[in-house]
Design an enzyme around this catalytic site. Structure first.
Site, PDB file in Angstrom:
ATOM      1  N   HIS A   1      72.591  74.393-140.487  1.00 19.61           N
ATOM      2  CA  HIS A   1      73.495  74.604-139.370  1.00 19.61           C
ATOM      3  C   HIS A   1      73.237  73.516-138.325  1.00 19.61           C
ATOM      4  CE1 HIS A   1      69.931  76.285-137.471  1.00 19.61           C
ATOM      5  NE2 HIS A   1      69.868  77.249-138.376  1.00 19.61           N
TER       6      HIS A   1
ATOM      7  N   ALA B   1      70.799  76.060-146.162  1.00 22.38           N
ATOM      8  CA  ALA B   1      71.789  76.793-145.366  1.00 22.38           C
ATOM      9  C   ALA B   1      71.873  76.143-143.989  1.00 22.38           C
ATOM     10  CB  ALA B   1      71.448  78.272-145.275  1.00 22.38           C
TER      11      ALA B   1
ATOM     12  N   HIS C   1      69.560  72.625-137.516  1.00 20.97           N
ATOM     13  CA  HIS C   1      68.921  71.700-138.456  1.00 20.97           C
ATOM     14  C   HIS C   1      69.411  70.273-138.251  1.00 20.97           C
ATOM     15  CE1 HIS C   1      68.794  75.536-140.985  1.00 20.97           C
ATOM     16  NE2 HIS C   1      67.519  75.201-140.893  1.00 20.97           N
TER      17      HIS C   1
ATOM     18  N   ARG D   1      69.841  83.153-140.892  1.00 18.98           N
ATOM     19  CA  ARG D   1      69.958  84.607-141.053  1.00 18.98           C
ATOM     20  C   ARG D   1      71.058  85.211-140.196  1.00 18.98           C
ATOM     21  NH1 ARG D   1      64.140  84.039-141.892  1.00 18.98           N
ATOM     22  NH2 ARG D   1      63.582  84.961-143.911  1.00 18.98           N
TER      23      ARG D   1
ATOM     24  N   GLY E   1      62.055  72.930-135.355  1.00 16.83           N
ATOM     25  CA  GLY E   1      62.813  73.533-134.261  1.00 16.83           C
ATOM     26  C   GLY E   1      61.969  74.487-133.431  1.00 16.83           C
ATOM     27  N   GLN E   2      62.165  74.445-132.124  1.00 18.38           N
ATOM     28  CA  GLN E   2      61.390  75.261-131.191  1.00 18.38           C
ATOM     29  C   GLN E   2      61.581  76.756-131.412  1.00 18.38           C
ATOM     30  OE1 GLN E   2      59.197  74.209-128.730  1.00 18.38           O
ATOM     31  NE2 GLN E   2      58.756  76.396-128.546  1.00 18.38           N
TER      32      GLN E   2
END
Length: 272
Positions: free
Chosen positions: A13, A11, A16, A167, A127-128
């Site tokens: 975005h 999924a 990513h 999400r 990712g942070q």
């Protein structure tokens, strides 16, 4: 050649894809894994309904120039009869996110360890926004002597200030507006920090007030020292404010690194 690995649950975005861009800039070859990992979901969580769109994900990765994509089945990753597990100990595996999602980080550590062993990357990119997960993975890579450099990339936000997350697709338009209380609260806390406030309770209270105004259900708000990932009474540059809250039925997390990250700009926020 250097190899970069970007582990994902799909999924995809822009958050990513920012990891992919960073990996392509730093490595000769880049692989992306797409696997919705059942081991990190507790009973009753959204494993079955988690967003999945493999064909669109592959289109994005082809366009980006990724060299390989790994899309294993559950049976491939966890063959029947397997019994090897990993346990995350210490404060990072017991507090905050770990307390609200028991067993979650054990599942994360298991799948990441399998991916690092199978891909043998020089660098792995995360990712942070998933701040505590980053702390777990850093420690895992060190403790298991993987030789992998864990690269943590800044949180990517949408135009309205909300941190990008797969999400976010669960949010109704009204809940999307309510969710902006999270970056708005973080921005207020960052403003207080810039003005000289160092009390963790004062900083977290600023975030809490914004979330309470929109009726969010708060799991936790804390100021943490990022290296041992333990809560800090006094904030210092580099400390992180981490947040987990439910907006309607959607659970969201976010983080801001004090003195490092720019304050989120929140547009179109409904504070009523």
């Amino acid at each position: 050649m250097t190899v970069g690995l970007v582990p994902t649950m799909g999924a995809l975005h822009r958050g990513h894809l920012s990891l992919v861009v960073r990996a392509l800039a730093e490595c000769d070859r880049v692989a992306v894994s797409i696997f919705v990992n059942p081991a990190q979901f507790a009973p009753g969580e959204d494993f079955v309904s988690y967003p999945r769109d493999l064909e669109t994900d592959l289109d994005h990765l082809r366009a980006a120039g990724v060299h390989a994509v790994f899309t294993p089945t559950v049976e491939t990753m966890y063959p029947s009869g397997g019994s090897t597990t990993i346990h995350v100990g210490g404060p990072v595996g017991e507090r905050l996110e770990a307390e609200h999602r028991p067993g979650h980080f054990d599942g994360v550590a298991l799948v990441v360890a399998k991916l690092l062993v199978s891909a043998r990357p020089d660098r792995a990119y995360f990712g942070q926004k998933d701040a505590q997960q980053c702390a777990v993975v850093r420690r895992l890579a060190q403790d298991l002597d993987t030789g992998v450099q864990v690269v943590v990339c800044p949180t990517v936000r949408d135009d309205d200030g909300l941190a990008l997350s797969s999400r976010n697709a669960y949010l109704s338009p009204a809940d999307r507006q309510r969710a902006l209380a999270i970056p708005r609260g973080l921005a207020l806390a960052a403003e207080l920090f810039q003005a000289g406030e160092r009390g963790s309770e004062v900083l977290t209270a600023a975030v809490e007030r914004e979330l309470q105004r929109v009726g969010a259900t708060i799991d936790y708000i804390a100021v943490v020292d990022p290296e041992p990932f333990v809560e800090a009474e006094k904030a210092a540059p580099g400390c992180q404010i981490v947040v987990a809250a439910r907006i309607g039925t959607t659970r969201l997390i976010d983080v801001l690194r004090l003195g490092i990250d720019e304050m989120p700009r929140v547009w179109g926020a409904d504070t009523t």
